[in-house]
Scaffold this motif. Structure first.
Motif, short mmCIF file in Angstrom:
data_model
loop_
_atom_site.label_atom_id
_atom_site.label_comp_id
_atom_site.label_asym_id
_atom_site.label_seq_id
_atom_site.Cartn_x
_atom_site.Cartn_y
_atom_site.Cartn_z
N GLU A 130 0.78 -1.23 0.10
CA GLU A 130 -0.02 0.28 -0.24
C GLU A 130 0.87 1.22 -0.16
N SER A 163 2.39 1.59 -3.63
CA SER A 163 1.66 2.28 -4.60
C SER A 163 1.32 3.75 -4.18
N ARG A 164 0.92 3.92 -3.13
CA ARG A 164 0.73 5.35 -2.74
C ARG A 164 2.12 6.28 -3.17
N HIS A 180 4.04 5.52 -5.59
CA HIS A 180 4.29 5.65 -6.96
C HIS A 180 3.11 6.51 -7.67
N ARG A 181 1.94 6.58 -6.77
CA ARG A 181 0.71 7.66 -7.50
C ARG A 181 1.38 8.95 -7.31
N GLU A 182 2.03 9.26 -5.92
CA GLU A 182 2.31 10.53 -5.60
C GLU A 182 3.40 11.01 -6.43
N ASP A 183 4.31 10.40 -6.64
CA ASP A 183 5.71 10.68 -7.38
C ASP A 183 6.31 9.52 -8.18
N PRO A 184 6.01 9.23 -9.31
CA PRO A 184 6.30 8.14 -9.88
C PRO A 184 7.75 8.15 -10.38
N ARG A 221 10.19 5.24 -9.15
CA ARG A 221 10.95 4.31 -10.41
C ARG A 221 12.68 4.44 -10.03
#
Length: 96
Positions: free
Chosen positions: A11, A14-15, A17-21, A25
């Motif tokens: 979780e 994923s959060r 990655h949503r906020e600052d991909p 990465r």
């Protein structure tokens, strides 16, 4: 019932990655970079423009350039705050 650690970690990932991909990465590739809230490229550019306007206004006694330089410096200072999006307004609109 406690949530398993793997689920909590997924979780969080994923959060993130949503906020600052880009940060997520780079972290996965092993080349971490600064999170978005600590990248200040625009703030430094605006601060440079503010100091140029302020110093020009002081060299050529011109009040409008001095005022513009001070306003731009204030805006640049606000951009350096990493938590500026988290703050709420001082006077929230009340529904009456």
């Amino acid at each position: 019932m406690p949530v398993p650690d793997d689920q909590q970690l997924s979780e969080i990932a994923s959060r993130l990655h949503r906020e600052d991909p880009h940060f997520a990465r780079a972290l996965a590739d092993g080349r971490p970079r600064r999170p978005r809230e600590y990248r200040h490229h625009r703030a430094w550019l605006l601060l440079t423009a503010a100091l140029a306007a302020l110093s020009t206004g002081l060299l050529l006694p011109h009040g409008l350039l001095i005022a513009a330089g001070l306003v731009l410096a204030g805006i640049a200072g606000e951009l350096f705050d990493p938590h500026r999006h988290e703050r709420t307004t001082r006077h929230p609109h009340s529904e009456t």
